[in-house]
Every structure is written in C-alpha cells, then in structure tokens.
Motif scaffolding. Structure first.
Motif: not given
Lengths: 738, 347
Positions: A110-115
């Motif tokens: 999640i941390g690397g794939t959201l704004y």
C-alpha cells in the motif's frame, strides 16, 4: 449570491470618486471618513468571502441530510480504510504497510502504490481536532474533508481572480466555483477521494506560480513548489501541472515575454518541486525518467539557454556577432537535447508515455488498446449535454471572458487562457476531467461577469457625474460638445445599463438555482445506498450492499477469500473485512483477466480457476429484481473483453447474437451457461417481479430470461440480500475421490 | 497368344493412359482458369482484388471439379451498408485490399502466386452468390479451399480475425493456406518525394523563421490569431468533437422508418450526433461572443440609432439561442433544466 459581489466593488468605486471632493473639507474628517469607507469595503469583502466559504460547505451537505454520514462510491472506501489504518497504527506502519487482504495471493504494497496526501490530511485534521478536545469519529472527518477543501478552494479562487484581474473578478470567481456543479460532483460530503483535496492543491499551485511570475519573488516560487509537492502527494493529475506550466513558459518565450521574473519563478518551482516530488514513493524518480515529465526538463534547459544568451548579449556590443552566436547556440542546444532524449529513450532510461497519458493526446488510443481504461464510465468522452449540465451559464460567459482576457493580455491572463483551453480540451476527452476544467472556466467566466458589470456601473456613474458637473459648473469650451452628446444619450443609456445589470443578476440567480438543484438531484447520491421513487412518489431506499457486506463480516471465516468483479473489491475489504482477489486498484491486468475468464467460463472451468485462487465465496451484483441497471450482467461484456485480452480462449462474438448482447431465449449458448449468468439468475425463474409479466422477467433489461432452470454443481447459494441486488455463493470443497 | 498379349497390353496401357489423358485435359483447362484469374487480377483497378459476378462464381467455383488448383478468399460487400459506420465495411475492405496487394507483391513470379486469389462479391449485382454462400450478416469473409465442395461450408473469418485488421486477416490466410503473405506494407502517409520537398522547405525557411521570431513579427505575435484559435478550441471542446471522434459518430443518420428523412438530433444524454454537437457549440459561442462584442465594440459606435439597433438585435439573437439550447437540452436529457427565464414562459 452573484449580487453579493457587487456592493464591494461599487464601494471601492465610491472611494475613488468621492475622495477628491472631500479633500477640500477638513483633513481630519476626510481621513476618518476614508478609513471608514475602506473599512466598510474590507468588511463587506470579508463577509462576502465568509458567506461564500460557508455556502460552499453547506451546499455539499445534501447527501448527509438525505441519507446519512457515510462514505460514497468505490475508491473512497479504500481511502477510508487506509486513513483508519494510519490513525490507528501511525505513519511508519502506514508507509510500510503490506496489505495481504487484497489481490490474493499477490497482495499489495500500500505505502508504495498510493498518493498519501488525502489520508495524511484527514489524519492531521483528526489529530488536530482531538488535540482541541473534539472527540469525533474518523469517519466524520473523512466525510467532511471534501466540503472543507471545497471551501478552501473558494478562497484560493478569490485570490487567483484578484491576481489575474481585480478584486471584483476574484469575488465573482469565488461565488461561481463554490456552487459550480462540475466541482460539486466530486466534492460532496462523503466522496472522500483524491480529487477532493487535489483541486484545491491544483488551483493553489497555479495561483502561487502566477503570483511568482508576476512578482519575481523567490518566496512565492518556493510556496508554489510546496503547493506542487502537496498536489503530487494527493493525485496523479499532477502530470497536468508539470506539463501545463512548461507549456505556458514556452508560449511566453515564443511570444517574446521572457523576463527575469519568469526565470526565477520557473527554475525555483521546477527544481524544488521536482526534488520534493521525489519524496513520494509512488512517484519516485519519474520526474527524471518518464517521458511525460521530459517536456518540463526541456523547457528548464531552454530557460538556461535564454539566460545565457541574455548575458552574452549584454557582454557583446556587436549585434551581428551576437546574431551568429545566437544561431549556433540555439541549433546546438536543440541538437544536444534531441540526441539526449533519443539516447535516453533508446537505452530504456526514459520510459515512454503511459497509456492513460497517451489516451489524452490521441483520444482513440484507449478504445483500441486499453479496455481496462475504456471500461470505466467516467473515462467516456463528453457529449454536449454534459457540459450544459455542469456549467450552465458559464458556457456562455466563457468566450466573452476569453475575449476580455485577450483585450488585456498580461502574463497572468495568458496563463488562465492556456489553463482554460487545455483543460477544456481534456474535459472533452474524458467526462471526469470536467473537474479539472471547472476552476479555469469559473475564473474566466468571472472575468466576463466582473468586466461587464464594471463597464455598466461605470457607465451609470460617469453619467451622474457628468450631469452634476454639467449643471453646476456649466460646459467647458473644449469638452462641451462631448458632454452635450453624453447628456443627450444619458436617459436611454442609463436605463439600458440598469436593465442589463438586472439581466446579469437575474442570470446569476438562475445559475444558483440550477446548481442547487443539480447538487440535490444528481450529485448527492452515495451509490452504495440506492434510492428510487415508489409508485406513489415516495422514496424507497435499497441498502443491499451494506447488508451483504455485513453478512460477510458476521458469517464467513475471517480468512475467507471472496471473488467478485473488481468494482466491489474496495468495499468488500473496507466493510466486509475479508480478503478479495481483485479490487479497484487495477494494477495487475492479468489477475483481473483471470477473474473475467472465470466469470465468463462454464461452471466446471470456472471451478478450476476458483480452486487455483483458493476462492471461498463468489459475490455478484444483480439488478433484475429492482431494475438497477449498473449490475454485473450489464458489465459482463467488459469482463469478456478484458478476459479475452489476456486469454484468447474467451472470444467476445461467442457471447453475442448478431452483434447484440442478449439474455433472453435468443441468447447465445455460451452466454446461457457461463458462471456469471448462472449466479445472477439462479432461482430467478421462480420469481415474479412485475405484475402482468411471466416469472423470471428481468426488470433491468426488460426481457424474460432464457434459462430458468439453473442447476449449480460446484457452488451453492449462501446469501441473497432482501432486494436481490447482491448475491453471495459458497464454493463447495471438491468431492471425495472414488 | 501374341495378339492376345498385345491386346491385353494395349488394354493395360489404355487403362493407364486414360486418367493421364483426362488429367492432361484437366490441367489444360486448369491453367486456362488460372490464366484468366491472373489476367482479371492484373486488370483489377485496386490492389488486385477480383470483382466476381454470379457467372464468375459458377465458372471458377461451382463448375470446377474439386480439387481446384487454387483457393479463393472472398470479401462480401454491400454498397447499401457502407453508410452504417458500425460495420466498418469500407475500412475492412481497404485492409482486405492491403492484404491482397502485399500477397501479390511478395509472391509475384513464384509458384505460390497463382494458388490464392483475393475476390469480392457485391450484393446488388450478385444476390445469388450471397445465397450460395449462405451469407446473412456482414462483414463476412469466406475462404474457399481447393477441396471445398459445398460453398456454405467454406471457412469463415470470425470476429477475432477482423479485430486487428490487415495483420490478423493475414494470420487467418496463412493459417488456412500455408502460404506466406509477408509483413503488411501499408502505404506511407507521405511519399518520399513529398517528405523531401517538405524537409527542403523547412530547411530553406528556417533562417527566415528564426529571424522573424527573434524580431517578433510572426503570426505568433498577433493576438487576433491567438484569440481565434482559443475560440476554436472552445468551440470544438464544448460541441463534443472528441465524443464524435472517439465513438466515430456520423454527422447525421437516416431515419429508420423513412429513408428520405435525416435525423440530426438524438435523444438520450449519453449519445450525440455530429451536427447536433456543432449546432449547440455554435449557439454557445455566438452568445458569448455577442456579449464581448456588445461590451467592447458597440460602445465605440458613434451613431446612436445604429448602436440601439445592434444592441436590440444581439439581445434578440442571444435570447433565441439560449432558448434553443435549453429546449434541446430538456428534450435530450429529459431533465427539466432550470431555464434562464421564469417557468411560466416555457413553451
């Protein structure tokens, strides 16, 4: 509401017109009086802004009043879930979160794939409120984030309007954007999505940048870099900024408006903004690696060339020498840039444009090549009636505003014109981008309104003054003729101006009515609770979605895996708290295609696929009983298309009869036996849905279904909600080997 | 004995010769047919696709005993359906022609060049052939192999083979014939000489352009050009041009019930036709520009009567345009959009 902007301006006019007369009287009273009118003007302006601020907030609360305080639609549920996680576990846990509950068995980082901008903003508001001892639930904060930021946007619009035109235009712009349906559609209470804060960030960045260009101040440029950082952290639409700003700079360079102010503003904003943007993991090094960001870098280098040339010109006195030097430098600079770009692309260091970006430039691209983008309803091209619906009178005011801007060209008006035109083009390509165009359309229309009203009122005012001076002092020799003609035309012109003013305010009031009506009727439904009108005009609510998700939460094992079409993934994980196979973050096309293949295969083949994915439950959405038209049967062709895009065994024509999609007796045999059909219409043949129709009459498609005797072999019905909108099936374990 | 053996020999020889002779005769007629097809192909106006009529079908297909020495791939066309943009008949026909010309150029002179011929049958002249092939829906492309006897059983190209156009058609042909068509040679957008001329022009004009840009006297510095461009962008955006391009909507369609009538406006908020969008976009633009004109240009007019008349005229035009737009919008979306005047004035 439009009327409120007027007194402020007429007051300001009054200050300028009355002050000369007052100079003659005592200095003391003049000073106190002047302060007073100034204060009055300020007071009026602030109170108008305050009212607009509140108006923008309350206009978005229809959905809370009509339904309840809840999160809307699909994506917001994911944002809500992550915000909840952030407030419970803290920022570092959130940043390093690996979510094993979605995209089973792959999972998602999640941390690397959201704004993260939206979640962090909401969490900050939540912590601030708690610090002030307001103990609210995080859901309320999430629900009200969008209206809150819409209110803030009106303030930015005011300052922006003031920067490009005058205070009057700023106030009108604030009023227009506060209730413009194009913006309200994405910012009602409960639509807790990235766009909610992103439009604020977008407009803020633009405003700060224009301010920096106008003043040439490093401080404003720095502020715009931070505005850009906030935008990057909030929404993928930042690509629009990083392309529009260089384009604007390029146009200024071409039209010979290069200045030191521009140099400072752009360089500071680009370099700092880029460095800051790299801190967002999802964006990473794209600013130096992806083709979409290369334009900005090219313009940055071009600026350096311009600066260098300026310096050389200053050093060299010989113009002819300079001309030769110029030719050599420009050619070599362009060549070096071209070679570098070519090498970067060829070596794979610079990635080519992404599909989404490409589909904006070449609108037909997505339709042919990326079904997963083309399948989303908000990615459809815009028909003219949508513009009418979302802009109302702004559409008529826009060309007039353009004309006014061109009449008074400055660096700032050039920017707003470019912003307006590019975003309007994009709005034509995709319905959802009307949102991006809205601030520009509001600003340009505000210029039209403000300039028109100003012309009319000044007409009224000068006439009065002329008549006064004419009567008291008598006609001067040189100006006599002109004054006489003015006096002659005065009654008609005055009346005409008054009539036109009344007309303008009348139109603005109509705009307000239209906006309120659109907001309450069209844009305030949460789409998770469906509303319909009963036979007697009463409201009927279908709360089937939440019923189904709570059923999942209460009645299935905690490690159960649910398969559904990707639209419902976020909602199932957020509300049902169960693992899903695919969800609305469509990052893995193959995985989605596998689900599409399972849904469009017959039960035996689908069972194999489901076994391989460890699926325990299958969830389908079905509108045949209620007449709900955006259900899985109507989405089915997209499942086939997306499945067929990866697995050629799925062929779209096999599901069609003469190019037509049918579910009745004339449907294709493949269609009648696929998993989706069976799960939707299981036991439906026994049900009478409408008086006077045979049993098994599908109200969403208005036909009697073709296969009423459906037998399930590997699945069994687990739960069907009260209006049959959601149906859940359990996948049976394999039978014993013999 | 001798005579007998001779006779039996002769009989045996005859026995062997007969099929040989008949084969010879056959091959003669076969080569005739091939020659005729080749000449038809070379005389066909575009890309070597042979136009077949009903008697050609019987001559080349039904009356020739199997196995035929060639296979045919037939495109079924109908001029009446060209106006139906969903079928994309003309586009498919162009792609078909492209496959044909590629095949001919790659196999010219070799033996394979006479094994496959590309043909088309048009419905108005050759209805019998349509029945023969049992064609009910278009687009329809059939492959008749040398062994096909019953034409209704010929291999049909299905939807998946149309999708990628010429490339996937090639795959279909290569799969069935085992012949190579080769990579599709699409005609370049510009011929080499054209590109050369353009490049030369750019090179020649470059110094002049650079000089002009530096001096600031190009069209780029004329704000009227920019204004016109801006209004055009506005016009094309709000009239839904992108919608028309992406959905490939025609400007207008013919009425289903009455062929002589044209339908310019379509009901339903998710659809629009070309003319419809442009009309409304034009109305928007006219009103907006009139407003700008009235407030900026009209005030400079000296003659008072002219001023009044123009003012009144532009008011009337604006009122009419807005009224039309609201009326159209209400009709199209079936929403009662809030109009610009009191509801009692509604028509």
């Amino acid at each position: 509401m439009g009327g409120k902007s007027e007194p402020a301006k007429s007051e300001s006019m009054a200050t300028t017109t009355t002050s000369p007369d007052l100079i003659n009287s005592s200095f003391f009273s003049f000073k106190s009086l002047k302060l007073k009118t100034k204060q009055q003007e300020l007071l009026l302006r602030i109170s108008i802004l305050g009212l607009v601020y509140i108006l923008a907030f309350i206009a978005r609360l229809f959905s809370v009043l009509r339904y309840e305080s809840m999160i809307h639609e699909f994506d917001p549920y994911f944002n809500y879930r992550t915000t909840l996680f952030l407030t419970e576990k803290g920022f570092y846990e959130f940043w390093n979160w690996f979510d094993s509950e979605s995209w089973y068995p792959l999972g998602r980082i999640i941390g690397g794939t959201l704004y993260p901008g939206l979640m962090v903003t909401a969490a900050l508001i939540y912590w601030a409120l708690r610090f002030l001892r307001f103990f609210v639930h995080i859901r309320e904060v999430c629900v009200l984030t969008a209206p809150f930021f819409a209110s803030n946007t009106t303030l930015v619009a005011y300052f922006f309007g003031k920067e490009i035109w005058d205070t009057g235009a700023g106030l009108v712009a604030a009023v227009l954007i506060a209730i413009c349906p194009g913006y309200i559609s994405r910012s009602v209470a409960g639509s807790y999505d990235n766009e909610a804060v992103a439009i604020f960030a977008l407009l803020l960045t633009f405003y700060l940048f224009v301010k920096a260009v106008n003043t040439g101040s490093l401080a404003w440029a720095l502020a715009s870099a931070f505005g850009y950082f906030y935008m990057v952290s909030a929404w993928g639409g930042y690509v629009f900024i990083i392309n529009l700003v260089p384009l604007y700079v390029l146009v200024l360079l071409i039209t010979g408006r290069y200045s030191m102010r521009l140099y400072i503003a752009y360089n500071c904003m680009y370099i700092l903004g880029m460095l800051l943007a790299m801190q967002i993991r999802f964006v990473g090094f794209q600013h130096v690696q992806s083709g979409e960001h290369m334009g900005a870098m090219g313009v940055f280098l071009l600026m350096q060339v311009f600066y260098f040339l300026d310096w050389v010109k200053y050093q060299l006195n010989d113009t002819k020498l300079f001309q030769t030097f110029l030719r050599i430098t420009v050619t070599s600079a362009i060549m070096v840039g071209g070679i570098a770009l070519g090498l970067g692309t060829a070596s794979g260091y610079i990635s080519p444009w992404t599909g989404r970006f490409y589909s904006l430039l070449d609108p037909t691209y997505a339709k042919d090549h990326i079904p997963i983008i083309a399948s989303v309803s908000e990615h459809q091209p815009t028909a003219w009636s949508s513009f009418m619906f979302d802009y109302h009178i702004l559409l008529f005011l826009f060309p007039a505003g353009l004309y006014f801007c061109f009449k008074r060209l400055s660096d700032a008006t050039i920017f707003i014109v470019m912003y307006g035109l590019t975003s309007l083009y994009f709005a034509g390509v995709m319905v959802r981008l009307i949102l991006v165009a809205t601030p520009a359309v509001c600003l340009i229309s505000a210029i039209a309104v403000s300039a028109t009203v100003k012309n009319l009122t000044s007409l009224l005012r000068t006439k009065q003054k002329v008549s006064q001076t004419g009567s008291t002092k008598g006609a001067g020799s040189s100006k006599a003729s002109s004054k006489v003609t003015l006096d002659q035309s005065q009654p008609f012109q005055k009346n005409g101006a008054i009539a036109l003013l009344v007309g303008v305010f009348y139109l603005l009031s109509r705009y307000a009515i239209h906006c309120t009506w659109v907001t309450s009727e069209a844009y305030s439904s949460p789409s998770i609770v469906l509303a319909a009108r009963g036979a007697h005009g009463n409201r009927i609510l279908f709360d089937d979605y939440r019923e189904a998700y709570y059923w999942l939460r209460q009645n299935t094992p905690t490690d159960a895996k649910i398969m559904s079409w990707w639209d419902y993934g976020y909602q199932i994980t957020a509300m049902g708290n169960r693992t899903v196979i695919v969800d609305n973050n469509t990052w893995n096309n193959t995985h989605i295609a596998t689900v599409g293949r399972a849904m469009s295969s017959n039960e035996d083949e689908a069972y194999e696929i489901m076994r391989s994915l460890d699926v325990n439950y299958v969830l389908v959405v079905f509108g045949g009983v209620t007449g709900y038209s955006s259900d899985d049967i109507n989405k089915f062709l997209w499942m086939v298309r997306i499945g067929g895009g990866v697995y050629p065994v799925i062929k779209e024509p096999e599901y069609l009869v003469n190019g037509e999609f049918r579910v009745d007796k004339g449907a294709s045999p493949k269609m009648l036996n696929c998993l989706m059909y069976k799960l939707c219409y299981y036991r439906f043949g026994e049900l009478t849905t409408e008086y006077g129709k045979p049993p098994g009459y599908d109200r969403a498609r208005g036909v009697e279904i073709g296969n009423k005797d459906i037998k399930l072999e590997h699945l069994e019905e687990a739960y069907t909600t009260s209006n049959w909108i959601v149906r859940i099936y359990r996948v049976k374990p394999p039978t014993n080997r013999l | 004995m001798v005579v007998q053996t001779n006779l039996s020999h002769r009989i045996i020889v005859l026995f062997f010769l007969l099929p040989l002779l008949s084969a010879l005769a056959d091959s003669a007629s076969d080569s005739d047919l091939i020659n005729e097809l080749v000449s038809l192909r070379s005389s066909s106006p575009d890309s070597g696709v042979i136009h077949l009529y009903d008697d050609d079908v019987s001559k080349f297909l039904t009356s020739v005993p199997t196995p035929r020495p060639y296979s045919l791939i037939i495109f079924f066309d109908s001029v009446d359906l060209h106006s139906n943009s969903q079928l994309r008949l003309q586009k498919l026909r162009r792609e078909f022609g492209l496959v044909s010309s590629t095949f001919i150029s790659n196999n010219n002179g070799s033996n394979n060049g006479t094994k496959l011929f590309f043909c088309e049958i048009e419905s108005t002249h050759s209805e019998a052939s349509f029945h023969l092939f049992d064609v009910e829906t278009l687009p329809h492309i059939s492959f008749v192999s040398p062994t096909t006897e019953n034409l209704t059983e010929s291999d049909q190209m299905d939807g998946g083979d149309f999708a990628g156009l010429a490339e996937s058609m090639t795959e279909f042909v290569e799969r069935l014939t085992k012949l190579t068509v080769g990579p599709i040679q699409r005609p370049p957008l510009l011929t080499k000489t054209q590109i050369g001329i353009i490049v030369a022009l750019i090179i020649i004009s470059a110094p002049v352009l650079v000089k002009k840009i530096l001096k600031g006297e190009t069209l780029l510095h004329d704000r009227r050009i920019w204004l016109t461009g801006a209004v055009l962008v506005y016009f094309f955006s709000v009239s839904g041009t992108m919608f028309n391009i992406i959905r490939e909507m025609p400007l207008y369609v013919k009425d289903y019930e009455d062929e002589s009538k044209f339908v310019f406006f379509m009901e339903g908020s998710e659809m629009q036709l070309g003319v419809e969008g442009y009309t409304v976009g034009f109305l928007y633009t006219v009103v907006g520009l009139l407003l700008a004109f009235v407030t900026h240009m009209l005030v400079r007019v000296k003659n008072l009567n002219e001023q009044r008349m123009t003012m009144l005229l532009s008011l009337v035009i604006s009122f009419w345009a807005v009224r039309q737009v609201v009326y159209l919008d209400n009709w199209k979306t079936e929403y009662e959009i809030y109009p610009y005047w009191p509801s009692s004035w509604r028509r």
